[in-house]
Motif scaffolding. Structure first.
Motif, PDB file in Angstrom:
ATOM      1  N   UNK A  76      31.374  -4.789  12.814  1.00 25.47           N
ATOM      2  CA  UNK A  76      31.474  -6.161  12.323  1.00 25.47           C
ATOM      3  C   UNK A  76      31.816  -7.037  13.528  1.00 25.47           C
ATOM      4  N   UNK A  77      31.041  -8.109  13.693  1.00 26.73           N
ATOM      5  CA  UNK A  77      31.228  -9.005  14.852  1.00 26.73           C
ATOM      6  C   UNK A  77      31.717 -10.353  14.321  1.00 26.73           C
ATOM      7  N   UNK A  78      32.915 -10.722  14.757  1.00 21.94           N
ATOM      8  CA  UNK A  78      33.547 -11.932  14.204  1.00 21.94           C
ATOM      9  C   UNK A  78      33.701 -12.994  15.295  1.00 21.94           C
ATOM     10  N   UNK A  79      32.936 -14.076  15.154  1.00 23.42           N
ATOM     11  CA  UNK A  79      33.133 -15.257  16.000  1.00 23.42           C
ATOM     12  C   UNK A  79      33.825 -16.310  15.117  1.00 23.42           C
ATOM     13  N   UNK A  80      34.979 -16.806  15.533  1.00 20.47           N
ATOM     14  CA  UNK A  80      35.715 -17.740  14.677  1.00 20.47           C
ATOM     15  C   UNK A  80      34.843 -18.916  14.232  1.00 20.47           C
ATOM     16  N   UNK A  81      34.890 -19.192  12.935  1.00 25.17           N
ATOM     17  CA  UNK A  81      34.177 -20.348  12.392  1.00 25.17           C
ATOM     18  C   UNK A  81      32.673 -20.153  12.244  1.00 25.17           C
ATOM     19  N   UNK A  82      32.192 -18.954  12.497  1.00 24.12           N
ATOM     20  CA  UNK A  82      30.752 -18.694  12.400  1.00 24.12           C
ATOM     21  C   UNK A  82      30.490 -17.610  11.349  1.00 24.12           C
ATOM     22  N   UNK A  83      29.256 -17.555  10.820  1.00 23.21           N
ATOM     23  CA  UNK A  83      28.961 -16.476   9.866  1.00 23.21           C
ATOM     24  C   UNK A  83      29.193 -15.105  10.497  1.00 23.21           C
ATOM     25  N   UNK A  84      29.670 -14.162   9.687  1.00 24.77           N
ATOM     26  CA  UNK A  84      29.930 -12.818  10.220  1.00 24.77           C
ATOM     27  C   UNK A  84      28.614 -12.102  10.500  1.00 24.77           C
ATOM     28  N   UNK A  85      28.657 -11.233  11.510  1.00 22.70           N
ATOM     29  CA  UNK A  85      27.474 -10.452  11.894  1.00 22.70           C
ATOM     30  C   UNK A  85      27.818  -8.967  11.798  1.00 22.70           C
ATOM     31  N   UNK A  86      26.788  -8.134  11.685  1.00 16.62           N
ATOM     32  CA  UNK A  86      26.973  -6.677  11.728  1.00 16.62           C
ATOM     33  C   UNK A  86      25.947  -6.079  12.691  1.00 16.62           C
ATOM     34  N   UNK A  87      26.399  -5.157  13.540  1.00 14.49           N
ATOM     35  CA  UNK A  87      25.465  -4.445  14.421  1.00 14.49           C
ATOM     36  C   UNK A  87      25.235  -3.044  13.858  1.00 14.49           C
ATOM     37  N   UNK A  88      23.987  -2.669  13.699  1.00 12.88           N
ATOM     38  CA  UNK A  88      23.619  -1.373  13.129  1.00 12.88           C
ATOM     39  C   UNK A  88      22.719  -0.601  14.070  1.00 12.88           C
ATOM     40  N   UNK A  89      22.771   0.725  13.926  1.00 10.50           N
ATOM     41  CA  UNK A  89      21.870   1.601  14.688  1.00 10.50           C
ATOM     42  C   UNK A  89      20.830   2.170  13.724  1.00 10.50           C
ATOM     43  N   UNK A  90      19.557   2.023  14.111  1.00  8.65           N
ATOM     44  CA  UNK A  90      18.443   2.717  13.449  1.00  8.65           C
ATOM     45  C   UNK A  90      18.308   2.462  11.944  1.00  8.65           C
ATOM     46  N   UNK A  91      18.152   1.180  11.587  1.00  6.19           N
ATOM     47  CA  UNK A  91      17.912   0.869  10.167  1.00  6.19           C
ATOM     48  C   UNK A  91      16.531   0.225   9.985  1.00  6.19           C
ATOM     49  N   UNK A  92      16.022   0.361   8.764  1.00  2.00           N
ATOM     50  CA  UNK A  92      14.718  -0.223   8.444  1.00  2.00           C
ATOM     51  C   UNK A  92      14.893  -1.673   8.000  1.00  2.00           C
ATOM     52  N   UNK A  93      13.920  -2.498   8.396  1.00  2.00           N
ATOM     53  CA  UNK A  93      13.948  -3.940   8.112  1.00  2.00           C
ATOM     54  C   UNK A  93      12.540  -4.334   7.653  1.00  2.00           C
ATOM     55  N   UNK A  94      12.449  -5.336   6.755  1.00  2.00           N
ATOM     56  CA  UNK A  94      11.093  -5.754   6.333  1.00  2.00           C
ATOM     57  C   UNK A  94      10.573  -6.881   7.213  1.00  2.00           C
ATOM     58  N   UNK A  95       9.279  -6.793   7.504  1.00  2.00           N
ATOM     59  CA  UNK A  95       8.619  -7.830   8.290  1.00  2.00           C
ATOM     60  C   UNK A  95       8.064  -8.907   7.375  1.00  2.00           C
ATOM     61  N   UNK A  96       7.380  -9.885   7.986  1.00  2.00           N
ATOM     62  CA  UNK A  96       6.811 -10.999   7.217  1.00  2.00           C
ATOM     63  C   UNK A  96       5.789 -10.498   6.202  1.00  2.00           C
TER      64      UNK A  96
END
Lengths: 222, 151
Positions: A84-104
């Motif tokens: 979990x990547x937390x920048x104050x005042x910004x939406x939270x982010x997550x870094x993942x290894x080797x996951x599937x994502x859908x394209x356009x």
């Protein structure tokens, strides 16, 4: 016995003592992905992010489990770790290894590393669906090879880019730039490529880390 | 080093890698050798495999030609030594970097595969430190062997 024979005998002795289970083609690729993941984490930290390693239930963890093969972000086959990547005042982010994502096009793609908006990641875990590429801030294709990269890998990367809408895509390899470097430099705009990314080549690793930092810098002011 | 000696060492190293289940390194090197070496320098007679003209038949003052040369025995051996270095020197360093740079410095990291055809595996501090130590020794030997090859 000649010098060369002594060299060969000593090399053989070392091969015999090595623990080679982590040196298979698949294992080395996965270790490389995890190594690049750690560089993203360092980049985020350098940009003053707080990093928390979590498991699929959102619990803080020190038992690190990465995917040994591409999988779904909602998978419960193991207690996979994400950062979990937390920048104050910004939406939270997550870094993942080797996951599937859908394209356009709706087709599934495998991202070696992805930094996803947490709102999207949480929805995906809840609804058992795949993250959309438009909700990915950083995507990295990691290529670990023992010899020069074949051009087909760079061509596949450019093909992938036509179907995804990630903020920034990276093509990263341990190898020196050959034809693929020329090919990826030409017409470069929404992607970056980096070569020689291995622990003892500080200059190249620092350059990659800086590029990740630039994406986070822009994200902080967006 | 003479070509025949280079060939001999190349073959012996290939056998060793296969014996220790590192055949994939040999396969990648052999694939590279099959493709040949890309060069913009015109090779000496008899050395050339293919020629490409990037600019086809259009009139250009300086057409850039790319030649594909055969790898020499020396080149092939260097290619194999570099490939061994990429894997056996760099991977333990990456493991080390992961185990000691990640937050909380984990004692082990598991790579779990849901695909039954892909083996799961774990890296631990103990195995990584052992491989790092061995890879340092190997690095010295590979450097010395490279010097011998260029003599």
């Amino acid at each position: 016995m000649t010098n060369n024979n002594i060299f060969l005998q000593e090399i053989n002795n070392i091969f015999g003592q090595l623990i080679t289970t982590n040196l298979s083609s698949t294992a080395t690729s996965k270790i490389y992905e995890a190594y690049i993941f750690s560089i993203i984490i360092q980049a985020a930290r350098n940009e003053n992010a707080q990093i928390v390693l979590k498991d699929i239930d959102g619990n803080v963890t020190s038992n690190i489990v990465f995917r040994g093969a591409p999988g779904y972000i909602f998978s419960r086959a193991a207690r996979y770790t994400f950062a979990e990547i937390i920048f104050p005042g910004k939406p939270l982010l997550e870094a993942h290894v080797s996951v599937r994502v859908t394209g356009k096009s709706g087709v599934l793609h495998e991202f070696d590393i992805s930094v996803v908006y947490q709102t999207e990641a949480e929805q995906c875990r809840l609804q058992q669906r795949v993250p959309r590429s438009s909700k990915v801030l950083i995507e990295v294709e990691c290529k670990f090879y023992s010899t020069n990269l074949q051009l087909i890998l760079a061509r596949a990367f450019r093909g992938l880019l036509s179907d995804i809408s990630v903020t920034k895509s990276f093509f990263v390899t341990n190898q020196s730039p050959g034809s693929f470097g020329r090919f990826l430099s030409y017409g470069k705009n929404k992607w970056e490529w980096e070569h020689n990314i291995v622990p003892n080549l500080d200059n190249d690793v620092n350059r990659l880390r800086s590029q990740f930092q630039s994406v986070f810098k822009d994200f902080k002011v967006s | 080093m003479e070509e025949t000696k280079c060939n001999e060492i190349f073959e012996q190293l290939k056998t060793s890698l296969k014996d220790f289940k590192l055949n994939w390194i040999v396969e990648q090197v052999e694939n590279e050798i099959r493709i040949g070496k890309l060069s913009e320098e015109e090779p000496e007679n008899g050395d050339i495999k293919y020629t490409f003209d990037f600019y086809d038949n259009r009139q250009r003052p300086k057409s850039k030609m790319s030649y594909i040369k055969e790898y020499s025995a020396k080149d092939k051996l260097i290619l194999l030594l570099n490939a061994i270095e990429e894997v056996i020197i760099n991977i333990p360093s990456m493991e080390n970097s992961l185990l000691f740079n990640l937050q909380d410095k984990p004692f082990h990291i598991e790579f779990y595969s849901e695909d039954p055809n892909i083996n799961s595996f774990t890296i631990t501090r103990e195995t990584t430190l052992k491989n790092v130590e061995l890879s340092r020794k190997l690095n010295i030997l590979l450097d010395e062997l490279r010097i011998e090859v260029h003599k």
